[in-house]
Write a protein that holds these residues in place. Structure first.
Motif, PDB file in Angstrom:
ATOM      1  N   ILE A  84      48.920  31.948  38.164  1.00 22.93           N
ATOM      2  CA  ILE A  84      48.638  30.558  37.808  1.00 22.93           C
ATOM      3  C   ILE A  84      47.163  30.250  37.995  1.00 22.93           C
ATOM      4  O   ILE A  84      46.532  29.614  37.143  1.00 22.93           O
ATOM      5  CB  ILE A  84      49.516  29.604  38.650  1.00 22.93           C
ATOM      6  CG1 ILE A  84      50.979  29.750  38.264  1.00 22.93           C
ATOM      7  CG2 ILE A  84      49.068  28.158  38.472  1.00 22.93           C
ATOM      8  CD1 ILE A  84      51.941  29.065  39.216  1.00 22.93           C
ATOM      9  N   ALA A  85      46.577  30.715  39.097  1.00 23.44           N
ATOM     10  CA  ALA A  85      45.161  30.454  39.363  1.00 23.44           C
ATOM     11  C   ALA A  85      44.263  31.089  38.302  1.00 23.44           C
ATOM     12  O   ALA A  85      43.275  30.479  37.878  1.00 23.44           O
ATOM     13  CB  ALA A  85      44.784  30.975  40.750  1.00 23.44           C
ATOM     14  N   PRO A 106      34.999  36.113  43.630  1.00 23.11           N
ATOM     15  CA  PRO A 106      36.194  35.861  42.823  1.00 23.11           C
ATOM     16  C   PRO A 106      37.495  36.254  43.552  1.00 23.11           C
ATOM     17  O   PRO A 106      38.523  35.629  43.339  1.00 23.11           O
ATOM     18  CB  PRO A 106      36.018  36.714  41.586  1.00 23.11           C
ATOM     19  CG  PRO A 106      34.692  37.355  41.662  1.00 23.11           C
ATOM     20  CD  PRO A 106      34.092  37.029  42.977  1.00 23.11           C
ATOM     21  N   PHE A 107      37.435  37.293  44.393  1.00 25.18           N
ATOM     22  CA  PHE A 107      38.658  37.714  45.092  1.00 25.18           C
ATOM     23  C   PHE A 107      39.129  36.650  46.076  1.00 25.18           C
ATOM     24  O   PHE A 107      40.322  36.370  46.184  1.00 25.18           O
ATOM     25  CB  PHE A 107      38.437  39.040  45.814  1.00 25.18           C
ATOM     26  CG  PHE A 107      38.110  40.169  44.887  1.00 25.18           C
ATOM     27  CD1 PHE A 107      39.061  40.650  44.001  1.00 25.18           C
ATOM     28  CD2 PHE A 107      36.854  40.741  44.889  1.00 25.18           C
ATOM     29  CE1 PHE A 107      38.770  41.687  43.141  1.00 25.18           C
ATOM     30  CE2 PHE A 107      36.545  41.781  44.035  1.00 25.18           C
ATOM     31  CZ  PHE A 107      37.505  42.252  43.157  1.00 25.18           C
ATOM     32  N   VAL A 108      38.182  36.056  46.774  1.00 23.48           N
ATOM     33  CA  VAL A 108      38.531  35.005  47.730  1.00 23.48           C
ATOM     34  C   VAL A 108      39.033  33.769  46.973  1.00 23.48           C
ATOM     35  O   VAL A 108      40.017  33.147  47.372  1.00 23.48           O
ATOM     36  CB  VAL A 108      37.323  34.649  48.620  1.00 23.48           C
ATOM     37  CG1 VAL A 108      37.614  33.447  49.490  1.00 23.48           C
ATOM     38  CG2 VAL A 108      36.922  35.847  49.465  1.00 23.48           C
ATOM     39  N   PHE A 109      38.367  33.430  45.883  1.00 21.56           N
ATOM     40  CA  PHE A 109      38.766  32.267  45.082  1.00 21.56           C
ATOM     41  C   PHE A 109      40.196  32.417  44.577  1.00 21.56           C
ATOM     42  O   PHE A 109      41.028  31.524  44.757  1.00 21.56           O
ATOM     43  CB  PHE A 109      37.795  32.097  43.910  1.00 21.56           C
ATOM     44  CG  PHE A 109      38.178  30.991  42.966  1.00 21.56           C
ATOM     45  CD1 PHE A 109      37.885  29.679  43.273  1.00 21.56           C
ATOM     46  CD2 PHE A 109      38.836  31.274  41.777  1.00 21.56           C
ATOM     47  CE1 PHE A 109      38.241  28.646  42.404  1.00 21.56           C
ATOM     48  CE2 PHE A 109      39.189  30.261  40.907  1.00 21.56           C
ATOM     49  CZ  PHE A 109      38.891  28.949  41.223  1.00 21.56           C
ATOM     50  N   TYR A 110      40.492  33.544  43.925  1.00 22.63           N
ATOM     51  CA  TYR A 110      41.830  33.747  43.378  1.00 22.63           C
ATOM     52  C   TYR A 110      42.863  33.946  44.483  1.00 22.63           C
ATOM     53  O   TYR A 110      44.003  33.515  44.344  1.00 22.63           O
ATOM     54  CB  TYR A 110      41.850  34.912  42.398  1.00 22.63           C
ATOM     55  CG  TYR A 110      41.126  34.603  41.118  1.00 22.63           C
ATOM     56  CD1 TYR A 110      41.455  33.480  40.369  1.00 22.63           C
ATOM     57  CD2 TYR A 110      40.120  35.423  40.647  1.00 22.63           C
ATOM     58  CE1 TYR A 110      40.796  33.182  39.197  1.00 22.63           C
ATOM     59  CE2 TYR A 110      39.457  35.134  39.471  1.00 22.63           C
ATOM     60  CZ  TYR A 110      39.799  34.014  38.749  1.00 22.63           C
ATOM     61  OH  TYR A 110      39.143  33.729  37.591  1.00 22.63           O
ATOM     62  N   GLY A 111      42.483  34.598  45.555  1.00 24.34           N
ATOM     63  CA  GLY A 111      43.417  34.791  46.660  1.00 24.34           C
ATOM     64  C   GLY A 111      43.808  33.484  47.323  1.00 24.34           C
ATOM     65  O   GLY A 111      44.989  33.205  47.533  1.00 24.34           O
ATOM     66  N   LEU A 112      42.820  32.680  47.647  1.00 27.04           N
ATOM     67  CA  LEU A 112      43.099  31.409  48.315  1.00 27.04           C
ATOM     68  C   LEU A 112      43.825  30.438  47.389  1.00 27.04           C
ATOM     69  O   LEU A 112      44.823  29.826  47.778  1.00 27.04           O
ATOM     70  CB  LEU A 112      41.796  30.782  48.824  1.00 27.04           C
ATOM     71  CG  LEU A 112      41.933  29.496  49.612  1.00 27.04           C
ATOM     72  CD1 LEU A 112      42.771  29.718  50.853  1.00 27.04           C
ATOM     73  CD2 LEU A 112      40.564  28.978  49.994  1.00 27.04           C
TER      74      LEU A 112
END
Length: 83
Positions: free
Chosen positions: A48-49, A1-7
């Motif tokens: 927003i993400a 989830p950290f990579v998903f929300y970060g990217l």
């Protein structure tokens, strides 16, 4: 989830900020302003993400995100003008 929300936060923040900036500034000035306030744009993109992952909310989020980023852009432009 950290990579998903970060990217996605980076991409959404960048795209919506440039979307708002290109209507009011030339593209080079908009990119410079985005680079100067990159942390703020990134954090707004993460917000927003996160909201785009909520079912049924994601249907209206493109309109809300555009309005939100116009608000952020105007605030950033005001700060840059005062500095």
């Amino acid at each position: 989830p950290f990579v998903f929300y970060g990217l996605n936060g980076y991409l959404l923040g960048r795209e919506y900020f440039e979307f708002a900036a290109i209507r009011r500034l030339n593209p080079a000035a908009g990119r410079t302003l985005r680079r100067h306030f990159k942390l703020r744009v990134f954090m707004c993109g993460i917000a927003i993400a996160v909201l785009m992952t909520i079912p049924f909310v994601n249907w209206v989020m493109p309109v809300v995100a555009a309005a939100y980023m116009v608000h952020v852009f105007e605030g950033v432009r005001g700060r840059a003008a005062n500095a």
